[in-house]
Design an enzyme around this catalytic site. Sequence first.
Site: not given
Length: 375
Positions: A152-153
């Site tokens: 998850h960025c």
Amino acid sequence: MAPTHVLRCCQRGLAWIPVIFISLVVCWSYYAYVVELCILTIRSIGEKIIYLVFFHLSFGMFVWSYVKTIFSKPANPSNEFCLPKAEKERYEKEEKPEFQQEILWRAATNLPLYTRTGTGAVRYCDRCQVIKPDRCHHCSACDMCVLKMDHHCPWVNNCVGFSNYKFFILFLAYSLVYCLFIAATVLQYFIKFWTLCRRKSAENCPKNELEDTRAKFHVLFLFFVAAMFCISILSLFSYHLWLVGKNRSTIEAFRAPVFRTGSDKNGFSLGFRKNIVQVFGDQKKYWLLPVFTSQGDGMTFPTRLVNIDPEQAPVTLYPEPSKSATDVTVSPLSESQNRLLSNEKQANNVEDYLADDNIKSAESETITVSMESES
């Protein structure tokens, strides 16, 4: 205490702060380069045109890939991986884990599953109430199971997975090109402005030299920002290129997937070229464009069923030339069909065949093993 949905909305709003920050930096860099540098500072018309053309090309591709990475919805498991209603009720009522596993094993019999938990159980998400496909993981930030989840960025406020992994790689590539181009073209003016700033008096400045205007602050700061982002993006981009070459996600790089034969960090590797094609597609003309061309559906993947180096070639067994028997070749398991692992019967038949063949060969002939280089 505030309602849960209000807290959730606040959390989602705060998650956009990194994206807004990057967007503001990009907008400022556009203004500083186009207006302050090209229009107000550079005197040569030809140099202005060349800089502006290449700048807008890199800027356009960077923005395109960034937007695609942000707004591509993460892919989720299909209904095929959901428990039937009756089985779901039985699973929820059952208290003993071993009986719950029996329910999951029956439901997963016809599913294309290779991987298991560390204890050999079926991977099941209690939150989403779905059997996890291979390489699928639950994202706590997005609160969903994401196919081929990488991470998850926060800088894109999205999960990087099967639906947008190619876009994420291109985003890193074009952001690196964008920063390198700015740093390279601004360098000469950075040096001139930096020298100008260090002069104690304007009398020492020769005529026709760059004037000490507000543009110098934009140019100086622009170079520092571009150089700083170049260093950070280069390391991240290099790491993800290595992951693509090995056909691993960031999660799999830290925790190897577990197969029927045990954990294997190279379980999904098909060789360097095929690994690249699996992410970017088999048509090279689309590789540099932020359009979806990745192979597969995100739920089934070709895999290796043996723990060998993915860069090695398949093992081929050759009888001695004096014998008339035909060559016995063990096909590379990396090119097997997606449902091989779930088909326990077929796998056992292959093992029995090889075992019987080895016994017979030991009695009648000598077998040599050679490694073929991968084409």
